[in-house]
Design an enzyme around this catalytic site. Sequence first.
Site, short mmCIF file in Angstrom:
data_model
loop_
_atom_site.label_atom_id
_atom_site.label_comp_id
_atom_site.label_asym_id
_atom_site.label_seq_id
_atom_site.Cartn_x
_atom_site.Cartn_y
_atom_site.Cartn_z
N PRO A 1 -6.09 -2.45 -3.14
CG PRO A 1 -6.43 -3.78 -1.13
CD PRO A 1 -5.86 -3.88 -2.39
CG ASN A 2 -8.19 1.33 1.08
OD1 ASN A 2 -9.22 1.51 0.98
ND2 ASN A 2 -7.96 0.12 1.72
NE ARG B 1 -4.62 4.17 1.92
CZ ARG B 1 -3.82 3.12 1.65
NH1 ARG B 1 -3.31 3.01 0.48
NH2 ARG B 1 -3.66 2.09 2.46
CE1 TYR C 1 0.80 4.08 1.45
CE2 TYR C 1 -1.01 5.09 2.61
CZ TYR C 1 -0.20 4.02 2.47
OH TYR C 1 -0.12 2.83 3.29
CG ASN D 1 1.21 -1.03 -4.13
OD1 ASN D 1 1.06 -1.81 -3.14
ND2 ASN D 1 1.59 0.38 -3.95
CB ALA E 1 -4.42 -4.04 2.83
CD GLU F 1 6.16 -7.19 -2.48
OE1 GLU F 1 6.73 -8.02 -2.73
OE2 GLU F 1 5.47 -6.80 -1.33
CG HIS G 1 5.04 -2.28 -0.82
ND1 HIS G 1 3.71 -2.43 -0.83
CD2 HIS G 1 5.59 -3.21 -0.85
CE1 HIS G 1 3.66 -3.79 -0.92
NE2 HIS G 1 4.66 -4.53 -1.00
NE ARG H 1 2.88 2.57 6.97
CZ ARG H 1 1.96 2.60 6.35
NH1 ARG H 1 2.00 2.29 4.74
NH2 ARG H 1 0.84 2.92 6.57
C1 DQA Z 1 1.27 0.08 0.51
C2 DQA Z 1 1.66 -0.49 2.03
C3 DQA Z 1 0.67 -1.47 2.58
O1 DQA Z 1 0.92 -1.83 3.61
C4 DQA Z 1 -0.57 -0.78 2.65
O2 DQA Z 1 -1.68 -1.34 3.14
C5 DQA Z 1 -1.08 -0.02 1.24
C6 DQA Z 1 0.02 0.66 0.48
C7 DQA Z 1 2.36 1.10 0.06
O3 DQA Z 1 2.47 1.36 -1.21
O4 DQA Z 1 3.06 1.63 0.61
O5 DQA Z 1 -2.31 0.21 1.33
O6 DQA Z 1 1.22 -1.30 -0.21
#
Ligand code: DQA
Length: 139
Positions: free
Chosen positions: A9-10, A17, A22, A71, A74, A95, A97, A104
């Site tokens: 998501p997102n 964003r 990011y 990835n 959230a 995985e 990020h 964070r």
């Molecule tokens: C994320 C880190 C997560 O905590 C966050 O909710 C994201 C992006 C990252 O790529 O840094 O949406 O996965």
Amino acid sequence: MHIAIINGPNLNLLGTREPDVYGSQTFEQYFETLKEKFPKVNFSYFQSNIEGELIGEIQKMGAACDGIILNAAAYTHTSVGLGDAISAIKAPVVEVHISNIYAREEYRHHSFLTGKCKGVISGLGLKGYELAVNYLVTK
Ligand code: DQA
């Protein structure tokens, strides 16, 4: 070799964003350079804001590709279902990020996925995806 990249998501909003966290590149822009760097790899890319769709893609790609770069954004911090999907498949999952989740908020420090994955790359920006590809092509 077929590698599936799955974003949660997102991450469709990368580029606009929170660019301080990011970066300012869209994933689509980055994906083009990634494909150029690994011309022999057959990539597929899937993004969804919906947990069940991500689980469906992991199940599908788990039987159809040689490795998954995930990835889950959230959902990393909330989803037992995504962790169970990783346990259920044969393909290795890395995985990734973009941000350093350990630097964070505390609620980002726990992942339901890491224990089910081959490994985790966190905090190295979009470069984390190509480091994950490198691992999968050379392992
Ligand atoms: C994320 C880190 C997560 O905590 C966050 O909710 C994201 C992006 C990252 O790529 O840094 O949406 O996965």
